[in-house]
Enzyme design. Structure first.
Site, PDB file in Angstrom:
ATOM      1  N   HIS A   1       0.831  -1.201   0.000  1.00  0.00           N
ATOM      2  CA  HIS A   1       0.000   0.000   0.000  1.00  0.00           C
ATOM      3  C   HIS A   1       0.862   1.246   0.000  1.00  0.00           C
ATOM      4  O   HIS A   1       1.802   1.352   0.784  1.00  0.00           O
ATOM      5  CB  HIS A   1      -0.916   0.003   1.234  1.00  0.00           C
ATOM      6  CG  HIS A   1      -1.908   1.121   1.227  1.00  0.00           C
ATOM      7  ND1 HIS A   1      -2.134   1.930   2.312  1.00  0.00           N
ATOM      8  CD2 HIS A   1      -2.735   1.577   0.252  1.00  0.00           C
ATOM      9  CE1 HIS A   1      -3.071   2.830   2.004  1.00  0.00           C
ATOM     10  NE2 HIS A   1      -3.446   2.631   0.769  1.00  0.00           N
TER      11      HIS A   1
ATOM     12  N   GLU B   1      -0.100   4.993   0.340  1.00  0.00           N
ATOM     13  CA  GLU B   1      -0.963   6.179   0.477  1.00  0.00           C
ATOM     14  C   GLU B   1      -0.058   7.403   0.391  1.00  0.00           C
ATOM     15  O   GLU B   1       0.913   7.503   1.145  1.00  0.00           O
ATOM     16  CB  GLU B   1      -1.703   6.150   1.810  1.00  0.00           C
ATOM     17  CG  GLU B   1      -2.486   7.424   2.135  1.00  0.00           C
ATOM     18  CD  GLU B   1      -3.546   7.754   1.091  1.00  0.00           C
ATOM     19  OE1 GLU B   1      -4.459   6.948   0.899  1.00  0.00           O
ATOM     20  OE2 GLU B   1      -3.425   8.825   0.435  1.00  0.00           O
TER      21      GLU B   1
ATOM     22  N   HIS C   1      -6.427   4.441  -5.844  1.00  0.00           N
ATOM     23  CA  HIS C   1      -7.592   5.047  -5.194  1.00  0.00           C
ATOM     24  C   HIS C   1      -7.493   6.569  -5.262  1.00  0.00           C
ATOM     25  O   HIS C   1      -6.402   7.115  -5.407  1.00  0.00           O
ATOM     26  CB  HIS C   1      -7.710   4.560  -3.751  1.00  0.00           C
ATOM     27  CG  HIS C   1      -8.363   3.205  -3.690  1.00  0.00           C
ATOM     28  ND1 HIS C   1      -9.407   2.912  -2.860  1.00  0.00           N
ATOM     29  CD2 HIS C   1      -8.132   2.079  -4.415  1.00  0.00           C
ATOM     30  CE1 HIS C   1      -9.785   1.656  -3.050  1.00  0.00           C
ATOM     31  NE2 HIS C   1      -9.024   1.123  -3.977  1.00  0.00           N
ATOM     32  N   GLU C   2      -8.655   7.214  -5.183  1.00  0.00           N
ATOM     33  CA  GLU C   2      -8.769   8.656  -5.451  1.00  0.00           C
ATOM     34  C   GLU C   2      -8.034   8.977  -6.754  1.00  0.00           C
ATOM     35  O   GLU C   2      -7.177   9.876  -6.818  1.00  0.00           O
ATOM     36  CB  GLU C   2      -8.210   9.521  -4.302  1.00  0.00           C
ATOM     37  CG  GLU C   2      -8.882   9.304  -2.976  1.00  0.00           C
ATOM     38  CD  GLU C   2      -8.369   8.058  -2.253  1.00  0.00           C
ATOM     39  OE1 GLU C   2      -7.177   7.786  -2.324  1.00  0.00           O
ATOM     40  OE2 GLU C   2      -9.188   7.338  -1.658  1.00  0.00           O
TER      41      GLU C   2
ATOM     42  N   GLU D   1     -10.357   3.223  -7.975  1.00  0.00           N
ATOM     43  CA  GLU D   1     -11.584   3.513  -7.230  1.00  0.00           C
ATOM     44  C   GLU D   1     -12.373   4.527  -8.069  1.00  0.00           C
ATOM     45  O   GLU D   1     -13.012   4.146  -9.028  1.00  0.00           O
ATOM     46  CB  GLU D   1     -11.208   4.041  -5.843  1.00  0.00           C
ATOM     47  CG  GLU D   1     -12.348   4.143  -4.882  1.00  0.00           C
ATOM     48  CD  GLU D   1     -11.912   4.784  -3.574  1.00  0.00           C
ATOM     49  OE1 GLU D   1     -12.421   4.369  -2.530  1.00  0.00           O
ATOM     50  OE2 GLU D   1     -11.083   5.713  -3.589  1.00  0.00           O
TER      51      GLU D   1
ATOM     52  N   GLU E   1     -16.336   1.283   1.237  1.00  0.00           N
ATOM     53  CA  GLU E   1     -15.846   1.903   2.477  1.00  0.00           C
ATOM     54  C   GLU E   1     -16.868   2.862   3.085  1.00  0.00           C
ATOM     55  O   GLU E   1     -16.906   3.044   4.299  1.00  0.00           O
ATOM     56  CB  GLU E   1     -14.506   2.611   2.236  1.00  0.00           C
ATOM     57  CG  GLU E   1     -14.598   3.772   1.262  1.00  0.00           C
ATOM     58  CD  GLU E   1     -13.244   4.397   0.922  1.00  0.00           C
ATOM     59  OE1 GLU E   1     -12.210   3.774   1.178  1.00  0.00           O
ATOM     60  OE2 GLU E   1     -13.250   5.520   0.388  1.00  0.00           O
TER      61      GLU E   1
HETATM   62  C1  NOJ Z   1      -9.029   5.786   0.944  1.00  0.00           C
HETATM   63  C2  NOJ Z   1      -9.058   4.499   0.199  1.00  0.00           C
HETATM   64  O1  NOJ Z   1     -10.155   4.439  -0.673  1.00  0.00           O
HETATM   65  C3  NOJ Z   1      -9.100   3.383   1.202  1.00  0.00           C
HETATM   66  O2  NOJ Z   1      -9.243   2.158   0.541  1.00  0.00           O
HETATM   67  C4  NOJ Z   1      -7.863   3.428   2.046  1.00  0.00           C
HETATM   68  O3  NOJ Z   1      -7.980   2.457   3.040  1.00  0.00           O
HETATM   69  C5  NOJ Z   1      -7.698   4.796   2.693  1.00  0.00           C
HETATM   70  N1  NOJ Z   1      -7.833   5.834   1.753  1.00  0.00           N
HETATM   71  C6  NOJ Z   1      -6.339   4.943   3.351  1.00  0.00           C
HETATM   72  O4  NOJ Z   1      -5.345   4.977   2.370  1.00  0.00           O
END
Ligand code: NOJ
Length: 686
Positions: free
Chosen positions: A388, A390, A458-459, A477, A483
């Site tokens: 992951h 982020e 994502h985003e 996403e 979520e």
């Molecule tokens: C938003 C993401 O859509 C989600 O899947 C993730 O767990 C969180 N951000 C943290 O990165």
């Protein structure tokens, strides 16, 4: 009809006797039709302006709509235009996707290229290329290298879409600067009242005869397209590009091409998917060997953070520990799931991780997470550890570390990343969707391809078919996913949500929706206030509908999103074990936007079919012929239906599992509970 369009028609009639006039008309108008002749595009000059219009059969769909471009420190390319040349060609080719909703894609189109010059100074030149397919139209601007146009800054793209009909639109807004994402619920309204919306924008004409989807393809070095709504109650949507902080939309230099603006067309909603128009408008793969790019199902140290049983940050509830990850790896291996996503493994999550975006390390694990050991353990168990990343929109921080991080993952045999961009504005205040971000995403895709890494973003910026050129760009996403059922203020996604997603967002590409929550009441979860209360968020579906989503919402990376302990002793989990993630064929058997959808897909390189049926808050029944099965072959249908008394609100859990022989002459009677669904595996009889 526009007055000047009526004039043109009259002029055409008169021209039969006026040879000189004919010559003029030939130079001001050009037409091209789809291979089946049903979609006809006309490009013409009127009063120095360049317009296109689109008819389907004999019905006008798009009235003359303006084309043009506005630049900084230069007059707009809008008036005093003259057509200098038109060329035509035809293309017919069938190509194979390394993975996808369908294996084979036909690209059959007629192309018209209209070259245009500005008659006033500085005499700039450009070409508008139209490709007309049986399933829609793509057009783009191409600016050749020329003395009057070198380096430039685009302040606005002046493309318009003028609908003939006040069609119904399913839309999400684009004009919320503090919420610069795509995670809103959809609304439905006539085109004439739209304000500012995102694409894909799905429309249905009021007579129900035509479905239209406006989107874009091959967004490489440009800003994402939004559509600004009609002013003064007209039906003209205008392109609105996502900006840099200073308002500029796009920087470029000639030679330059824009993304394709696409208009997908279908007679029925069920014919919109699978959508391949955008894929056909992207260049073929540049990744020479794609054998390492593999669709898979995965579990993850993830839902626990969203329901509050684990944390991303360090501390007593830290989810990404070595022991916990081994437990997930064991679970994946025991159940034939390909991957394990681990969030919160890397330093940077403590404190406000959205504000502290530059604190993220993409190489340094928390002390309780033994990355090399886990990479080894996963490999030994035949499972992929999904890394992951982020970024919280800290692009510079990410790009600085990208080479060393990707090299590290590669050296450990880790070949899949889920990335994230939780933030509103990026850099010095640029739009999340502008050229600044588009360029970043392209750098990541290329770098990942170079290191042999698959991506799930994502985003993201919406999908414009990048996966054709870079098949390692697998899922994203870009819409409201599962979520929101863990924590959203509205109490979760409404039961109709996925029946809209299928006909809107899902038409641009795969979505990492993360289906498969079995503990629908989230009894194991806890909110900050302690025990979860009945009115707090949770999936507003039945359990059987969670299964059906594996077939309905396509993703080559498909998550089994719940905690492993929630799958234990659950016979319905067998469907998640079995269901395929890569498809040869996709057929939409029934559907109505916002109400229900039934999809059948045949697995890639295998004979089994999977059917997913979902409904909104209304219970429904269907009688579905299985005529898509191979004639003469015997199959067994394994059915996961809403059980007796199932209802998303009052009784979401009952699932009735049954099985029986079927063949291509059989019909299945599908009964869906309110907010319910049904999943069917149809495998050859042994
Ligand atoms: C938003 C993401 O859509 C989600 O899947 C993730 O767990 C969180 N951000 C943290 O990165």
């Amino acid at each position: 009809m526009h007055t000047w369009l009526r004039c043109t028609t009259r002029v055409v009639a008169l021209s039969i006797t006026a040879a000189t006039l004919l010559t003029t008309i030939a130079a001001t108008q050009a037409r091209v039709a789809s291979p089946d002749g049903r979609n006809q595009v006309t490009v013409e000059i009127h009063d120095g302006g360049l317009y296109y219009s689109l008819n389907r059969d004999t019905h006008p769909l798009f009235l003359p709509s303006r084309l043009g471009m506005a630049f900084r420190n230069a007059p707009p390319l809008l008036d005093s235009l003259r057509i200098t040349d038109t060329t035509r060609s035809t293309h017919d080719e069938t190509w194979t996707q390394p993975w996808g909703e369908v294996a084979r894609v036909r690209d059959h189109h007629n192309e018209l290229r209209v070259s245009v010059v500005e008659t006033a100074s500085p005499g700039r030149r450009f070409t508008v290329a139209f490709r007309v397919f049986d399933d829609g139209v793509g057009f783009r601007y191409e600016f050749p290298e020329q003395p009057g146009l070198g380096e430039f800054a685009i302040t606005d793209e002046l493309t318009e879409f003028t609908l003939e009909d006040d069609a119904r639109a399913w839309w999400i807004p684009s004009n919320r600067p503090r919420l610069d994402r795509s995670e809103m619920l959809f609304s439905e309204s006539p085109v004439s009242v739209l304000d500012s919306v995102q694409t894909p924008l799905t429309l249905e004409t009021r007579d129900g005869r035509t479905f239209v989807v406006i989107h874009e393809a091959n967004l490489v070095d440009y800003a994402r397209m939004f559509l600004a709504g009609p002013r003064m109650q007209s039906r003209t949507l205008r392109v609105a590009l996502a900006p840099y902080a200073d308002g500029t939309k796009v920087y470029g230099r000639t030679p330059f091409v824009t993304p394709w603006r696409t208009i997908q067309l279908a007679d029925r909603a069920t014919e919109l998917a699978p959508s391949v128009l955008g894929l056909n408008l992207n260049p073929p793969s540049v990744v020479p060997n794609t054998s390492w790019i593999k669709p898979m199902k995965y579990v993850g140290i993830w839902w626990g953070m969203h329901i509050g049983t684990m944390t991303w940050s360090s501390g007593p509830k830290h989810g990404a520990t070595t022991a916990n990850t081994k437990r997930y790896i064991d679970f994946a291996a025991a159940n034939g799931l390909g991957g394990v996503l681990v969030e919160g493994w890397n330093v940077g999550w403590d404190g406000d991780w959205i504000q502290n975006r530059n604190a993220f390390s993409f190489t340094k694990p928390y002390p309780d997470y033994d990355l090399p050991e886990l990479a080894r353990y996963a490999h030994q168990k035949g499972v992929k550890l999904i890394v992951h990343n982020e970024t919280s929109g800290g692009l510079e921080n990410y790009e600085r570390q990208m080479d060393s991080a990707f090299a590290l993952y590669h050296s450990l045999g880790l070949d899949a990343i889920k990335s994230g961009y939780v933030t509103d504005l990026v850099g010095e205040g640029h739009s999340h969707y502008g050229q600044y971000m588009v360029r970043h995403h392209r750098r990541v895709i290329e770098k990942a391809a170079q290191y042999g890494i698959m991506l799930d973003v994502h985003e993201p910026i919406h999908d414009t078919g990048e996966r054709r050129t870079y098949p390692n760009m697998m899922s994203r996403e870009g819409a409201r996913g599962q979520e929101y059922n863990a924590w959203s203020a509205e109490g979760g996604n409404p039961p109709e949500h996925e029946t809209i997603l299928f006909f809107t967002r899902m038409l641009d590409g795969p979505m990492d929706f993360t289906p498969g929550i079995f503990d629908i009441l989230i009894e194991r979860g806890q909110s900050d206030r302690g025990a979860r209360r009945p009115w707090e968020p949770r999936p507003r579906t039945t359990l059987a509908k969670q299964l059906a989503l594996y077939v309905v919402l396509y993703s080559p990376l498909q998550m089994a999103a719940d905690l492993p302990e929630n799958y234990e002793h659950q016979p319905a989990f067998q469907f998640i074990r079995d269901v395929a993630v890569d498809w040869d064929t996709t057929r939409v058997l029934a559907g109505k936007i916002g109400d229900y959808v039934i999809v059948a897909r045949r697995e890639r390189n295998g004979p089994s079919w999977y059917v997913g049926a979902i409904t909104d808050e209304e219970g429904r029944t269907f009688d579905i012929p299985l005529s898509f099965l191979s004639p003469g072959r015997k199959y067994v249908a394994e059915i996961y239906a809403d059980g007796p008394g199932a209802n998303w609100l009052t009784n979401p859990l009952p699932v009735a599992i049954s099985k029986g022989p079927v063949d291509s002459r059989s019909r299945v009677h599908i009964v869906l509970a309110p907010g319910g669904g049904q999943a069917i595996r149809i495998r050859p009889a042994r």
